[in-house]
Design an enzyme around this catalytic site. Structure first.
Site, mmCIF file in Angstrom:
data_model
loop_
_atom_site.group_PDB
_atom_site.id
_atom_site.type_symbol
_atom_site.label_atom_id
_atom_site.label_comp_id
_atom_site.label_asym_id
_atom_site.label_seq_id
_atom_site.Cartn_x
_atom_site.Cartn_y
_atom_site.Cartn_z
ATOM 1 N N LYS A 83 37.129 39.914 41.255
ATOM 2 C CA LYS A 83 38.117 40.677 40.486
ATOM 3 C C LYS A 83 37.745 40.603 39.007
ATOM 4 C CE LYS A 83 43.132 41.204 40.838
ATOM 5 N NZ LYS A 83 44.360 40.473 41.148
HETATM 6 C C1 E4P Z 1 47.199 42.523 41.278
HETATM 7 O O1 E4P Z 1 46.074 42.337 41.608
HETATM 8 C C2 E4P Z 1 48.011 41.569 40.525
HETATM 9 O O2 E4P Z 1 47.682 40.275 40.959
HETATM 10 C C3 E4P Z 1 49.488 41.729 40.750
HETATM 11 O O3 E4P Z 1 49.786 42.778 41.665
HETATM 12 C C4 E4P Z 1 50.275 41.767 39.500
HETATM 13 O O4 E4P Z 1 51.630 41.820 39.837
HETATM 14 P P1 E4P Z 1 52.761 41.504 38.758
HETATM 15 O O5 E4P Z 1 52.777 42.603 37.759
HETATM 16 O O6 E4P Z 1 54.030 41.484 39.574
HETATM 17 O O7 E4P Z 1 52.432 40.171 38.155
#
Ligand code: E4P
Length: 218
Positions: A83
């Site tokens: 990522k």
């Molecule tokens: C995605 O990869 C993120 O980890 C996640 O969906 C972020 O979510 P949040 O905005 O609820 O922290």
């Protein structure tokens, strides 16, 4: 639409995995920090629990640093997806990893033009954050729809991974507008599965069955 669980908590992953619906897991540095344990160990255990893609995020902000972290993370298990943040350095790292055959998830996407760049860098997934856009009075699902349309028209192979989903409604909307994957917290999986009419219907079926069996035995 693939369903990913957005957590680094092994107990949550084991629970949802037991339902037979899990296509993978996404983690991020904030979710990892909540677990207060070694990151590599955490990713190793998640990858052993789940058959599908497990996103593990780099924290370096320069391409070389990202690539160093990516090579350590990718060595943990075959189902690790690297990522990367949607920055110039993140895109550069994405291109190199894609060329080496390593799967990537380009994260922190908040616009269609950013998503086009992620597709251009050969990302396996791009993650538009719907909930965080809703938080600032923008329409997160509209962005996912726009990106899905562009990718379809252009024939991009990068998959739209709807992220930052906060409710079952978000999940249904992301599916309806053509996201190929969605990542959601365990709470949203729990909200999706439960319905009062299912509970009441099951209770009635079991009570009728008891009555029926008691009558046969009488
Ligand atoms: C995605 O990869 C993120 O980890 C996640 O969906 C972020 O979510 P949040 O905005 O609820 O922290």
């Amino acid at each position: 639409m693939k369903l990913f669980l957005d957590t680094a908590n092994l107990a949550e992953i084991t629970e949802i995995n037991r339902w037979g619906v899990l296509d993978g897991v996404t983690t991020n540095p904030s979710l990892a920090a909540k677990e207060k344990r070694d990151f590599a160990d955490m990713i190793r255990e998640i990858c052993a629990e789940v058959d599908g893609d497990v996103s593990a995020e780099v924290v370096a902000t320069d391409t070389d640093g990202m690539l160093r972290e990516a090579s350590e993370l990718a060595a943990i298990a075959d189902n690790v997806v690297i990522k990367l943040p949607l920055t110039p350095d993140g895109l550069g790292a994405c291109r190199k990893l894609t060329d080496e055959g390593v799967k990537t998830n380009v994260t922190l996407c908040f616009s269609a033009t950013q998503a086009i760049l992620a597709a251009g860098a050969g990302a396996t997934y791009v993650s538009p954050f719907a909930g965080r856009l809703d938080d600032i009075a923008n329409d997160g699902i509209a962005l996912i729809a726009e990106i899905a349309d562009i990718f379809r028209v252009q024939g991009y192979t990068t998959e739209v991974l709807a992220a930052s989903l906060r409710s079952p409604q978000h999940v249904a909307q992301a599916a309806a507008v053509g996201a190929q994957a969605a990542t959601l917290p365990s709470k949203v999986f729990e909200q999706m599965v439960h319905h009062p009419l299912t509970d009441a219907g099951l209770e009635r079926f079991l009570a009728d069955w008891e009555t029926y069996q008691a009558a046969l035995e009488a």
